[in-house]
Scaffold this active site. Structure first.
Site, PDB file in Angstrom:
ATOM      1  N   THR A  64       0.821  -1.208   0.000  1.00 28.52           N
ATOM      2  CA  THR A  64       0.000   0.000   0.000  1.00 28.52           C
ATOM      3  C   THR A  64       0.860   1.265   0.000  1.00 28.52           C
ATOM      4  O   THR A  64       2.001   1.245   0.486  1.00 28.52           O
ATOM      5  CB  THR A  64      -0.897  -0.003   1.262  1.00 28.52           C
ATOM      6  OG1 THR A  64      -1.454   1.286   1.454  1.00 28.52           O
ATOM      7  CG2 THR A  64      -0.109  -0.344   2.530  1.00 28.52           C
ATOM      8  N   ASP A  65       0.281   2.358  -0.469  1.00 24.31           N
ATOM      9  CA  ASP A  65       0.996   3.649  -0.400  1.00 24.31           C
ATOM     10  C   ASP A  65       1.085   4.158   1.034  1.00 24.31           C
ATOM     11  O   ASP A  65       1.848   5.087   1.317  1.00 24.31           O
ATOM     12  CB  ASP A  65       0.304   4.692  -1.301  1.00 24.31           C
ATOM     13  CG  ASP A  65      -1.139   4.999  -0.913  1.00 24.31           C
ATOM     14  OD1 ASP A  65      -1.684   4.337  -0.011  1.00 24.31           O
ATOM     15  OD2 ASP A  65      -1.734   5.919  -1.522  1.00 24.31           O
ATOM     16  N   TYR A 103      -1.705  -0.500  10.944  1.00 27.22           N
ATOM     17  CA  TYR A 103      -1.853  -1.162   9.643  1.00 27.22           C
ATOM     18  C   TYR A 103      -0.662  -0.858   8.749  1.00 27.22           C
ATOM     19  O   TYR A 103       0.015  -1.758   8.234  1.00 27.22           O
ATOM     20  CB  TYR A 103      -3.161  -0.721   8.956  1.00 27.22           C
ATOM     21  CG  TYR A 103      -3.203  -1.045   7.470  1.00 27.22           C
ATOM     22  CD1 TYR A 103      -3.183  -2.366   7.023  1.00 27.22           C
ATOM     23  CD2 TYR A 103      -3.239  -0.028   6.511  1.00 27.22           C
ATOM     24  CE1 TYR A 103      -3.203  -2.663   5.660  1.00 27.22           C
ATOM     25  CE2 TYR A 103      -3.255  -0.318   5.149  1.00 27.22           C
ATOM     26  CZ  TYR A 103      -3.238  -1.630   4.727  1.00 27.22           C
ATOM     27  OH  TYR A 103      -3.243  -1.924   3.391  1.00 27.22           O
TER      28      TYR A 103
HETATM   29  P1  NAD Z   1      -9.513  -7.384   2.171  1.00 30.87           P
HETATM   30  O1  NAD Z   1      -9.513  -7.111   3.639  1.00 30.87           O
HETATM   31  O2  NAD Z   1     -10.741  -7.122   1.381  1.00 30.87           O
HETATM   32  O3  NAD Z   1      -9.116  -8.919   1.898  1.00 30.87           O
HETATM   33  C1  NAD Z   1      -8.096  -9.554   2.602  1.00 30.87           C
HETATM   34  C2  NAD Z   1      -8.238 -11.055   2.360  1.00 30.87           C
HETATM   35  O4  NAD Z   1      -7.174 -11.720   3.063  1.00 30.87           O
HETATM   36  C3  NAD Z   1      -9.543 -11.644   2.890  1.00 30.87           C
HETATM   37  O5  NAD Z   1     -10.126 -12.481   1.933  1.00 30.87           O
HETATM   38  C4  NAD Z   1      -9.127 -12.407   4.135  1.00 30.87           C
HETATM   39  O6  NAD Z   1      -9.960 -13.534   4.409  1.00 30.87           O
HETATM   40  C5  NAD Z   1      -7.718 -12.840   3.759  1.00 30.87           C
HETATM   41  N1  NAD Z   1      -6.881 -13.095   4.949  1.00 30.87           N
HETATM   42  C6  NAD Z   1      -6.750 -12.292   6.043  1.00 30.87           C
HETATM   43  N2  NAD Z   1      -5.923 -12.867   6.938  1.00 30.87           N
HETATM   44  C7  NAD Z   1      -5.511 -14.047   6.388  1.00 30.87           C
HETATM   45  C8  NAD Z   1      -4.633 -15.085   6.825  1.00 30.87           C
HETATM   46  N3  NAD Z   1      -4.033 -15.009   8.012  1.00 30.87           N
HETATM   47  N4  NAD Z   1      -4.433 -16.127   6.008  1.00 30.87           N
HETATM   48  C9  NAD Z   1      -5.037 -16.202   4.793  1.00 30.87           C
HETATM   49  N5  NAD Z   1      -5.896 -15.277   4.337  1.00 30.87           N
HETATM   50  C10 NAD Z   1      -6.123 -14.184   5.125  1.00 30.87           C
HETATM   51  O7  NAD Z   1      -8.264  -6.570   1.604  1.00 30.87           O
HETATM   52  P2  NAD Z   1      -8.084  -5.824   0.222  1.00 30.87           P
HETATM   53  O8  NAD Z   1      -8.604  -4.453   0.347  1.00 30.87           O
HETATM   54  O9  NAD Z   1      -8.561  -6.709  -0.871  1.00 30.87           O
HETATM   55  O10 NAD Z   1      -6.480  -5.726   0.172  1.00 30.87           O
HETATM   56  C11 NAD Z   1      -5.713  -6.769  -0.392  1.00 30.87           C
HETATM   57  C12 NAD Z   1      -4.249  -6.396  -0.318  1.00 30.87           C
HETATM   58  O11 NAD Z   1      -4.024  -5.173  -1.017  1.00 30.87           O
HETATM   59  C13 NAD Z   1      -3.749  -6.170   1.102  1.00 30.87           C
HETATM   60  O12 NAD Z   1      -2.454  -6.685   1.207  1.00 30.87           O
HETATM   61  C14 NAD Z   1      -3.735  -4.656   1.248  1.00 30.87           C
HETATM   62  O13 NAD Z   1      -2.750  -4.235   2.169  1.00 30.87           O
HETATM   63  C15 NAD Z   1      -3.399  -4.228  -0.165  1.00 30.87           C
HETATM   64  N6  NAD Z   1      -3.915  -2.905  -0.574  1.00 30.87           N
HETATM   65  C16 NAD Z   1      -5.229  -2.569  -0.402  1.00 30.87           C
HETATM   66  C17 NAD Z   1      -5.694  -1.322  -0.837  1.00 30.87           C
HETATM   67  C18 NAD Z   1      -7.153  -0.935  -0.706  1.00 30.87           C
HETATM   68  O14 NAD Z   1      -7.516   0.205  -1.015  1.00 30.87           O
HETATM   69  N7  NAD Z   1      -8.043  -1.816  -0.289  1.00 30.87           N
HETATM   70  C19 NAD Z   1      -4.816  -0.419  -1.429  1.00 30.87           C
HETATM   71  C20 NAD Z   1      -3.467  -0.794  -1.600  1.00 30.87           C
HETATM   72  C21 NAD Z   1      -3.041  -2.043  -1.171  1.00 30.87           C
END
Ligand code: NAD
Ligand code: TYD
Length: 351
Positions: free
Chosen positions: A132-133, A157
């Site tokens: 993430t940023d 986070y």
């Molecule tokens: P989300 O919370 O919607 O999904 C996370 C998923 O990970 C879920 O399906 C959850 O069940 C699974 N998970 C959590 N803990 C786990 C574990 N211990 N073992 C296996 N699975 C597990 O998150 P998202 O928004 O889809 O983000 C996905 C990735 O992208 C993350 O790494 C996040 O840091 C990164 N990210 C998100 C954003 C955003 O705007 N949402 C932006 C940049 C980066």
């Protein structure tokens, strides 16, 4: 070329879009989706591809080293696209330990499994870490995050994601593990759990509930449509240079209050409400502790090196997103029943 790819967190918001893209676009790849199915993971996100021959879902925890090692030994993955994480800043403030376990310990568990399973040869292997940023901290009213910006995470986070990024780089540097990292701005689109700003506001407008805006609503985020993030991940996975970091952004900065007002206008029209009706629901509430003021990404490296650019303008993206939530009432009702009510009560009513 045939490949077997592990995608972690594929039942979550962004992960489900990445799984869908890879399963449909690469019929020769075996896509293994490993997800613990926490509150944020939902197999209903993948109904349309669940029966495809090149797709396998496995329920499991990335923190469980014995299980992860067995999984790597069994499947002999060519690549890993690691998205599994605890992802919500507010939850990291009330419960940091889950973030330490999944985001840091879970990432190291995967790195160790890749390192030992691939130790014979790193040829054509890749560990892609999705980040993430927010690791760069908070900007003032000007400037952009580049790949050279010093890390300065401010929330549990972002600190946990920053730690995981450092560990991925350390495994690349020390052990030669072929790894690549991307740091993306805020995503929006279908299938996002309604704890995050945009789906939460859409759901509350729909139910005529207060729209909680933290502080004065002046914090700025750079919003990217989730399918554009998935396409960037596809390009970086296939063409990114090993050991590199790529920033991904929408070039699309919005103040929170302006996004909320825009969603109100779109939904008043779609729900045949009087103009201005939903805006009356806007409620300024106590600010998030340590709330980062502004994030903005300079994604020129990704554009210049790999030719990626966002495709969707926000006006179209917000319309499409609202339409998806209005047309998928069952999905929304399912994820906002049960535990969500308890979360909502604790986060918004009793704070
Ligand atoms: P989300 O919370 O919607 O999904 C996370 C998923 O990970 C879920 O399906 C959850 O069940 C699974 N998970 C959590 N803990 C786990 C574990 N211990 N073992 C296996 N699975 C597990 O998150 P998202 O928004 O889809 O983000 C996905 C990735 O992208 C993350 O790494 C996040 O840091 C990164 N990210 C998100 C954003 C955003 O705007 N949402 C932006 C940049 C980066
Ligand atoms: P969020 O979707 O939680 O993403 P992040 O904190 O990772 O950027 O929040 C986006 C912005 O919206 C952030 O500045 C916090 C703000 N916000 C609110 O004002 N009210 C809310 O109820 C939520 C969830 C977020």
């Amino acid at each position: 070329m045939h490949k077997t790819i592990l995608i972690t967190g594929g039942a979550g918001f962004i992960g489900s879009h990445v799984v869908r893209l890879f399963v449909n676009k690469y019929p020769d790849y075996n896509i293994v989706n490993l997800d613990k199915l926490t509150y944020a993971g939902n197999l209903a996100n993948l109904k349309d591809i669940q029966d495809k021959d090149n797709y396998t879902f496995i329920k499991g925890d990335i923190v469980d080293a014995a299980f992860i090692n067995e999984l790597f030994a069994k499947w002999n993955f060519d690549g890993v696209i690691h998205l599994a994480a605890e992802s919500h800043v507010d939850r990291s403030i009330s419960n940091p330990m889950d973030f330490i376990m999944t985001n840091i310990v879970g990432t190291v568990t995967l790195l160790n499994a890749a390192k030992s399973n691939w130790s014979g040869s790193y040829n054509n292997k890749l560990f892609y870490h999705v980040s993430t940023d927010e690791v760069y901290g908070s900007l003032g009213s000007t400037g952009y995050f580049t790949e050279a910006t010093a890390y300065d995470p401010k929330s549990p986070y972002s600190a946990s994601k920053a730690s995981s990024d450092h560990l991925v780089r350390a495994y690349n540097h020390t052990f030669g593990l072929p790894a690549v990292i991307s740091n993306c701005s805020n995503n929006y689109g279908s299938h996002q759990f309604p704890e995050k700003l945009i789906p939460l506001v859409i759901n509350n407008i729909k139910h005529k509930k207060p729209l909680p805006v933290y502080g004065k609503g002046e914090n700025v985020r750079d919003w990217l449509y989730v399918e554009d993030h998935a396409s960037a991940i596809d390009i970086i996975f296939h063409k990114g240079r090993i050991g590199e970091t790529y920033n991904i952004g929408g070039n699309n900065e919005w103040m929170n209050i302006d996004i909320v007002r825009t969603l109100c206008k779109i939904m008043d029209k779609k729900l045949n409400r009087n103009a201005g009706e939903s805006e009356k629901l806007i409620t300024f509430v106590k600010d998030r502790a340590g709330h980062d003021l502004r994030y903005a990404i300079d994604a020129s490296k990704l554009k210049n090196e790999l030719g990626w650019q966002p495709t969707l303008k926000s006006a179209e993206g917000f319309e499409k997103t609202v339409d998806w939530y209005l047309n998928n009432e069952e999905w929304l009702n399912n994820v906002t029943s049960g535990d969500y009510q308890k979360y909502y009560e604790k986060q918004y009513i009793k704070r």
